[in-house]
Design a protein around this motif. Sequence first.
Motif, PDB file in Angstrom:
ATOM      1  N   VAL A 142       0.845  -1.192   0.000  1.00  0.00           N
ATOM      2  CA  VAL A 142       0.000   0.000   0.000  1.00  0.00           C
ATOM      3  C   VAL A 142       0.877   1.238   0.000  1.00  0.00           C
ATOM      4  CG1 VAL A 142      -1.803   1.287   1.213  1.00  0.00           C
ATOM      5  CG2 VAL A 142      -1.794  -1.212   1.290  1.00  0.00           C
ATOM      6  N   TRP A 143       0.501   2.211  -0.863  1.00  0.00           N
ATOM      7  CA  TRP A 143       1.175   3.499  -0.908  1.00  0.00           C
ATOM      8  C   TRP A 143       0.158   4.592  -0.574  1.00  0.00           C
ATOM      9  CZ3 TRP A 143       2.442  -0.570  -3.848  1.00  0.00           C
ATOM     10  CH2 TRP A 143       3.798  -0.847  -4.074  1.00  0.00           C
ATOM     11  N   GLY A 144       0.542   5.533   0.289  1.00  0.00           N
ATOM     12  CA  GLY A 144      -0.325   6.645   0.625  1.00  0.00           C
ATOM     13  C   GLY A 144      -1.040   6.436   1.944  1.00  0.00           C
ATOM     14  N   PRO A 145      -2.001   7.311   2.221  1.00  0.00           N
ATOM     15  CA  PRO A 145      -2.598   8.337   1.357  1.00  0.00           C
ATOM     16  C   PRO A 145      -1.656   9.517   1.084  1.00  0.00           C
ATOM     17  CG  PRO A 145      -4.064   7.766   3.179  1.00  0.00           C
ATOM     18  CD  PRO A 145      -2.716   7.222   3.502  1.00  0.00           C
ATOM     19  N   PHE A 146      -1.860  10.142  -0.107  1.00  0.00           N
ATOM     20  CA  PHE A 146      -1.120  11.316  -0.530  1.00  0.00           C
ATOM     21  C   PHE A 146      -2.105  12.445  -0.819  1.00  0.00           C
ATOM     22  CE2 PHE A 146       1.705   7.874  -2.178  1.00  0.00           C
ATOM     23  CZ  PHE A 146       2.821   8.165  -1.399  1.00  0.00           C
ATOM     24  N   THR A 147      -1.664  13.663  -0.563  1.00  0.00           N
ATOM     25  CA  THR A 147      -2.457  14.835  -0.915  1.00  0.00           C
ATOM     26  C   THR A 147      -1.519  15.975  -1.269  1.00  0.00           C
ATOM     27  OG1 THR A 147      -4.198  14.217   0.654  1.00  0.00           O
ATOM     28  CG2 THR A 147      -4.235  16.464  -0.185  1.00  0.00           C
ATOM     29  N   GLU A 148      -1.747  16.615  -2.403  1.00  0.00           N
ATOM     30  CA  GLU A 148      -0.998  17.805  -2.744  1.00  0.00           C
ATOM     31  C   GLU A 148      -1.464  18.969  -1.882  1.00  0.00           C
ATOM     32  OE1 GLU A 148      -1.384  18.456  -6.925  1.00  0.00           O
ATOM     33  OE2 GLU A 148       0.412  17.296  -7.370  1.00  0.00           O
ATOM     34  N   PRO A 149      -0.598  19.967  -1.658  1.00  0.00           N
ATOM     35  CA  PRO A 149      -0.940  21.063  -0.743  1.00  0.00           C
ATOM     36  C   PRO A 149      -2.258  21.762  -1.061  1.00  0.00           C
ATOM     37  CG  PRO A 149       1.392  21.130  -1.270  1.00  0.00           C
ATOM     38  CD  PRO A 149       0.797  20.063  -2.135  1.00  0.00           C
ATOM     39  N   LEU A 150      -2.572  22.016  -2.327  1.00  0.00           N
ATOM     40  CA  LEU A 150      -3.778  22.760  -2.688  1.00  0.00           C
ATOM     41  C   LEU A 150      -4.893  21.877  -3.231  1.00  0.00           C
ATOM     42  CD1 LEU A 150      -2.160  25.900  -4.394  1.00  0.00           C
ATOM     43  CD2 LEU A 150      -2.947  25.636  -2.023  1.00  0.00           C
ATOM     44  N   SER A 151      -4.717  20.581  -3.153  1.00  0.00           N
ATOM     45  CA  SER A 151      -5.717  19.675  -3.713  1.00  0.00           C
ATOM     46  C   SER A 151      -6.769  19.303  -2.680  1.00  0.00           C
ATOM     47  CB  SER A 151      -5.051  18.401  -4.229  1.00  0.00           C
ATOM     48  OG  SER A 151      -6.028  17.449  -4.609  1.00  0.00           O
ATOM     49  N   PRO A 152      -8.048  19.202  -3.092  1.00  0.00           N
ATOM     50  CA  PRO A 152      -9.101  18.746  -2.182  1.00  0.00           C
ATOM     51  C   PRO A 152      -9.227  17.230  -2.138  1.00  0.00           C
ATOM     52  CG  PRO A 152     -10.092  19.381  -4.244  1.00  0.00           C
ATOM     53  CD  PRO A 152      -8.607  19.660  -4.388  1.00  0.00           C
ATOM     54  N   VAL A 153      -8.297  16.506  -2.803  1.00  0.00           N
ATOM     55  CA  VAL A 153      -8.419  15.061  -2.960  1.00  0.00           C
ATOM     56  C   VAL A 153      -7.196  14.356  -2.376  1.00  0.00           C
ATOM     57  CG1 VAL A 153      -8.699  13.180  -4.624  1.00  0.00           C
ATOM     58  CG2 VAL A 153      -9.755  15.391  -5.061  1.00  0.00           C
ATOM     59  N   ALA A 154      -7.426  13.208  -1.747  1.00  0.00           N
ATOM     60  CA  ALA A 154      -6.359  12.326  -1.290  1.00  0.00           C
ATOM     61  C   ALA A 154      -6.402  11.048  -2.113  1.00  0.00           C
ATOM     62  CB  ALA A 154      -6.523  12.011   0.194  1.00  0.00           C
ATOM     63  N   ALA A 155      -5.231  10.412  -2.298  1.00  0.00           N
ATOM     64  CA  ALA A 155      -5.143   9.212  -3.128  1.00  0.00           C
ATOM     65  C   ALA A 155      -4.368   8.121  -2.401  1.00  0.00           C
ATOM     66  CB  ALA A 155      -4.463   9.534  -4.454  1.00  0.00           C
ATOM     67  N   ARG A 156      -4.705   6.871  -2.747  1.00  0.00           N
ATOM     68  CA  ARG A 156      -4.037   5.712  -2.158  1.00  0.00           C
ATOM     69  C   ARG A 156      -3.932   4.616  -3.214  1.00  0.00           C
ATOM     70  NH1 ARG A 156      -7.004   2.991   2.885  1.00  0.00           N
ATOM     71  NH2 ARG A 156      -8.517   2.464   1.250  1.00  0.00           N
ATOM     72  N   LEU A 157      -2.782   3.939  -3.291  1.00  0.00           N
ATOM     73  CA  LEU A 157      -2.549   2.861  -4.247  1.00  0.00           C
ATOM     74  C   LEU A 157      -2.373   1.545  -3.502  1.00  0.00           C
ATOM     75  CD1 LEU A 157      -1.819   1.715  -7.098  1.00  0.00           C
ATOM     76  CD2 LEU A 157       0.555   2.380  -6.619  1.00  0.00           C
ATOM     77  N   LEU A 158      -3.090   0.523  -3.953  1.00  0.00           N
ATOM     78  CA  LEU A 158      -2.984  -0.814  -3.379  1.00  0.00           C
ATOM     79  C   LEU A 158      -2.713  -1.814  -4.494  1.00  0.00           C
ATOM     80  CD1 LEU A 158      -3.384  -2.981  -1.139  1.00  0.00           C
ATOM     81  CD2 LEU A 158      -5.834  -2.934  -1.681  1.00  0.00           C
ATOM     82  N   ILE A 159      -1.679  -2.639  -4.326  1.00  0.00           N
ATOM     83  CA  ILE A 159      -1.361  -3.711  -5.268  1.00  0.00           C
ATOM     84  C   ILE A 159      -1.427  -5.025  -4.510  1.00  0.00           C
ATOM     85  CG2 ILE A 159       0.332  -4.681  -6.857  1.00  0.00           C
ATOM     86  CD1 ILE A 159       1.529  -1.914  -7.174  1.00  0.00           C
ATOM     87  N   THR A 160      -2.171  -5.984  -5.053  1.00  0.00           N
ATOM     88  CA  THR A 160      -2.357  -7.282  -4.411  1.00  0.00           C
ATOM     89  C   THR A 160      -1.885  -8.388  -5.339  1.00  0.00           C
ATOM     90  OG1 THR A 160      -4.306  -6.447  -3.249  1.00  0.00           O
ATOM     91  CG2 THR A 160      -4.021  -8.839  -3.342  1.00  0.00           C
ATOM     92  N   ARG A 161      -1.094  -9.306  -4.821  1.00  0.00           N
ATOM     93  CA  ARG A 161      -0.656 -10.468  -5.600  1.00  0.00           C
ATOM     94  C   ARG A 161      -1.702 -11.566  -5.453  1.00  0.00           C
ATOM     95  NH1 ARG A 161       3.837 -11.234  -3.296  1.00  0.00           N
ATOM     96  NH2 ARG A 161       5.155 -10.091  -4.780  1.00  0.00           N
ATOM     97  N   VAL A 162      -2.265 -12.015  -6.577  1.00  0.00           N
ATOM     98  CA  VAL A 162      -3.291 -13.057  -6.534  1.00  0.00           C
ATOM     99  C   VAL A 162      -2.742 -14.417  -6.923  1.00  0.00           C
ATOM    100  CG1 VAL A 162      -5.175 -11.440  -6.910  1.00  0.00           C
ATOM    101  CG2 VAL A 162      -4.045 -12.467  -8.885  1.00  0.00           C
ATOM    102  N   ALA A 163      -1.588 -14.435  -7.595  1.00  0.00           N
ATOM    103  CA  ALA A 163      -0.908 -15.669  -7.999  1.00  0.00           C
ATOM    104  C   ALA A 163       0.479 -15.256  -8.470  1.00  0.00           C
ATOM    105  CB  ALA A 163      -1.672 -16.399  -9.108  1.00  0.00           C
ATOM    106  N   PRO A 164       1.411 -16.194  -8.597  1.00  0.00           N
ATOM    107  CA  PRO A 164       2.735 -15.825  -9.099  1.00  0.00           C
ATOM    108  C   PRO A 164       2.629 -15.136 -10.464  1.00  0.00           C
ATOM    109  CG  PRO A 164       2.782 -18.019  -8.162  1.00  0.00           C
ATOM    110  CD  PRO A 164       1.347 -17.609  -8.191  1.00  0.00           C
ATOM    111  N   GLY A 165       3.124 -13.904 -10.550  1.00  0.00           N
ATOM    112  CA  GLY A 165       3.081 -13.166 -11.807  1.00  0.00           C
ATOM    113  C   GLY A 165       1.751 -12.531 -12.135  1.00  0.00           C
ATOM    114  N   SER A 166       0.763 -12.608 -11.237  1.00  0.00           N
ATOM    115  CA  SER A 166      -0.564 -12.028 -11.471  1.00  0.00           C
ATOM    116  C   SER A 166      -0.919 -11.096 -10.317  1.00  0.00           C
ATOM    117  CB  SER A 166      -1.627 -13.117 -11.598  1.00  0.00           C
ATOM    118  OG  SER A 166      -1.374 -13.949 -12.715  1.00  0.00           O
TER     119      SER A 166
END
Length: 314
Positions: A102-126
């Motif tokens: 998991v990366w984040g949450p991130f927010t730029e100084p003047l932005s009204p939005v926060a973002a978060r990135l999630l990567i999940t491994r479901v199988a080798p190479g997938s």
Amino acid sequence: MWRGLFVTLVVCAGCGGTAPASSESFLTALPSRQTLEVTAPTARAPAALSESSVSALGETASLYVLTRQMTAQVNGIVGGALDTLGDISRTPPAAVSDASAVWGPFTEPLSPVAARLLITRVAPGSHRFVLELRPRSGQDSDFEPFLQGASTGAAPGGPSQGRFALDLDLAHRLDPVANAAEGHVVAGWTVVPAGRQVQVHLGEVHVGSGPTATADVVSSLLGDGSGSLVFGAEANLVGGPELLETGKVGSRWNPSGAGRADVAVHGGDALDGGQLTECWDASFLRVYARGVSPDGGVASEGDPATCAFSEPLR
């Protein structure tokens, strides 16, 4: 509307830092902008066939100009989202386990939005991945998926196959100033040793009260430099924005760059439709063109024998 079509992703870009080694296996799940670049067959758009045919063929020729502009806009929307994934993933993750990062949450100084990135491994190479957005003042339970997809064949060079969807409506709702476009986008890709193919679908994409556009683009590029581009759309292609036209372009080119494009548009302001065929040489100079106007008039120049392909792309 295509001239102003874009989406600005409001997350922390270029925050600095390097992902630790424990997260590197997850980063191979994310495709790059280069992988999903929609290719175009020629470096310049056609002009009208002659002074006498400008009125009859100008609108049809402008469809090809519009197609090239649209291709650039598609690359901008898809590429912008992928650049954002890359910017986030170059920062240290907030949490890493054997199955996810998991990366984040991130927010730029003047932005009204926060973002978060999630990567999940479901199988080798997938893997599955999702970029979520929420109001800056909200809670983590308020996150909603903006970009979500899956990939397989993860390797140092990037995943060989995958698909993802973009919810432009969500980005617009959270920050309409930065994200003018609304609608949905779905993109997929397949990379093989001989080349790659990219498919992009635009679903009722529009800016403000402007006309909607629904389009499908399929781009293929082989390792020798040859390729093809097929684009079909229901959008405001010619005339006023009150009516939508249906248009299709089929282009292909050989390793030298010489190729052929066939364009057709009908409905709306195009009425019974018009067609344009154009061939160009390895220097992207037009060597043959033939146009049929909506009223049945035909104009042509050059020798059809000079075309790199004698038949249109099927």
